[in-house]
Scaffold this motif. Sequence first.
Motif, short mmCIF file in Angstrom:
data_model
loop_
_atom_site.label_atom_id
_atom_site.label_comp_id
_atom_site.label_asym_id
_atom_site.label_seq_id
_atom_site.Cartn_x
_atom_site.Cartn_y
_atom_site.Cartn_z
N THR A 174 0.82 -1.21 0.00
CA THR A 174 0.00 0.00 0.00
C THR A 174 0.86 1.27 0.00
O THR A 174 2.06 1.21 0.29
CB THR A 174 -0.92 0.05 1.23
N ASP A 175 0.20 2.39 -0.29
CA ASP A 175 0.90 3.67 -0.25
C ASP A 175 1.40 3.97 1.16
O ASP A 175 2.48 4.52 1.35
CB ASP A 175 0.02 4.80 -0.78
N GLN A 176 0.64 3.57 2.17
CA GLN A 176 1.05 3.79 3.56
C GLN A 176 2.33 3.02 3.88
O GLN A 176 3.22 3.55 4.55
CB GLN A 176 -0.07 3.39 4.53
N GLN A 177 2.44 1.80 3.39
CA GLN A 177 3.65 1.01 3.62
C GLN A 177 4.85 1.67 2.94
O GLN A 177 5.94 1.73 3.53
CB GLN A 177 3.47 -0.42 3.11
N ILE A 178 4.66 2.18 1.73
CA ILE A 178 5.74 2.88 1.03
C ILE A 178 6.19 4.09 1.84
O ILE A 178 7.39 4.32 2.04
CB ILE A 178 5.31 3.33 -0.39
N LYS A 179 5.24 4.85 2.35
CA LYS A 179 5.55 6.03 3.15
C LYS A 179 6.29 5.66 4.44
O LYS A 179 7.21 6.35 4.86
CB LYS A 179 4.28 6.81 3.47
N GLU A 180 5.90 4.55 5.06
CA GLU A 180 6.59 4.09 6.27
C GLU A 180 8.02 3.68 5.98
O GLU A 180 8.94 4.00 6.74
CB GLU A 180 5.82 2.93 6.90
N HIS A 181 8.23 2.99 4.86
CA HIS A 181 9.60 2.60 4.47
C HIS A 181 10.44 3.84 4.18
O HIS A 181 11.61 3.90 4.54
CB HIS A 181 9.58 1.69 3.25
N ALA A 182 9.83 4.82 3.52
CA ALA A 182 10.54 6.05 3.21
C ALA A 182 10.92 6.78 4.50
O ALA A 182 12.04 7.28 4.63
CB ALA A 182 9.69 6.95 2.31
N ALA A 183 10.01 6.82 5.45
CA ALA A 183 10.30 7.48 6.73
C ALA A 183 11.40 6.76 7.49
O ALA A 183 12.16 7.37 8.24
CB ALA A 183 9.04 7.54 7.59
N ALA A 184 11.51 5.45 7.26
CA ALA A 184 12.55 4.66 7.92
C ALA A 184 13.89 4.73 7.20
O ALA A 184 14.87 4.19 7.68
CB ALA A 184 12.10 3.21 8.03
N GLY A 185 13.92 5.39 6.03
CA GLY A 185 15.20 5.59 5.36
C GLY A 185 15.32 5.09 3.95
O GLY A 185 16.35 5.28 3.31
N ALA A 186 14.32 4.43 3.40
CA ALA A 186 14.39 3.96 2.01
C ALA A 186 14.13 5.15 1.09
O ALA A 186 13.08 5.76 1.15
CB ALA A 186 13.38 2.85 1.76
N CYS A 187 15.11 5.50 0.25
CA CYS A 187 15.03 6.72 -0.55
C CYS A 187 14.81 6.49 -2.04
O CYS A 187 14.55 7.44 -2.76
CB CYS A 187 16.32 7.52 -0.38
N THR A 188 14.94 5.27 -2.50
CA THR A 188 14.81 4.99 -3.92
C THR A 188 13.85 3.82 -4.13
O THR A 188 13.64 3.00 -3.22
CB THR A 188 16.17 4.60 -4.53
N PRO A 189 13.29 3.69 -5.34
CA PRO A 189 12.45 2.53 -5.62
C PRO A 189 13.19 1.21 -5.39
O PRO A 189 12.59 0.24 -4.94
CB PRO A 189 12.08 2.72 -7.09
N ARG A 190 14.47 1.18 -5.66
CA ARG A 190 15.25 -0.05 -5.45
C ARG A 190 15.30 -0.41 -3.96
O ARG A 190 15.19 -1.57 -3.58
CB ARG A 190 16.66 0.11 -6.01
N GLN A 191 15.46 0.59 -3.10
CA GLN A 191 15.47 0.34 -1.66
C GLN A 191 14.09 -0.08 -1.17
O GLN A 191 13.98 -0.94 -0.30
CB GLN A 191 15.97 1.57 -0.91
N ILE A 192 13.04 0.50 -1.72
CA ILE A 192 11.68 0.08 -1.40
C ILE A 192 11.50 -1.37 -1.82
O ILE A 192 10.94 -2.18 -1.07
CB ILE A 192 10.64 0.99 -2.09
N ALA A 193 11.98 -1.73 -2.99
CA ALA A 193 11.86 -3.11 -3.49
C ALA A 193 12.59 -4.09 -2.57
O ALA A 193 12.10 -5.20 -2.34
CB ALA A 193 12.41 -3.21 -4.91
N SER A 194 13.72 -3.68 -2.03
CA SER A 194 14.48 -4.61 -1.19
C SER A 194 13.78 -4.93 0.12
O SER A 194 13.98 -5.99 0.68
CB SER A 194 15.89 -4.08 -0.92
N VAL A 195 12.92 -4.02 0.59
CA VAL A 195 12.22 -4.28 1.85
C VAL A 195 10.78 -4.74 1.66
O VAL A 195 10.18 -5.26 2.59
CB VAL A 195 12.25 -3.06 2.80
N SER A 196 10.22 -4.57 0.45
CA SER A 196 8.80 -4.90 0.28
C SER A 196 8.47 -5.70 -0.98
O SER A 196 7.34 -6.14 -1.13
CB SER A 196 7.97 -3.62 0.25
#
Length: 94
Positions: free
Chosen positions: A13-35
């Motif tokens: 979800t968009d909320q999960q993406i926002k939570e990952h970003a708040a935790a330090g994921a700054c790029t789509p690749r970093q988002i992909a690695s955690v989700s």
Amino acid sequence: MCRVFVCSCFGVTDQQIKEHAAAGACTPRQIASVSKAGTDCGSCVRTIQGLLGRGACPRRALIEKGETALAETALAETALAETALVETPLSEAA
């Protein structure tokens, strides 16, 4: 609560993406690695980029201040929390 799915393939979800970003994921690749978002069909990558925005990255701000180790630790903790990997020694697995 209204859920807006960004990645239909993995139900992210968009909320999960926002939570990952708040935790330090700054790029789509970093988002992909955690989700896993963006790793199947790829149609959500632009939406993820839009959610991440430009320049609003806590990790990038830490790096600019010379606190690279702290930023890397925060990202690693996020990745571990999301994947919840449990390693079993081969001797116990058999």
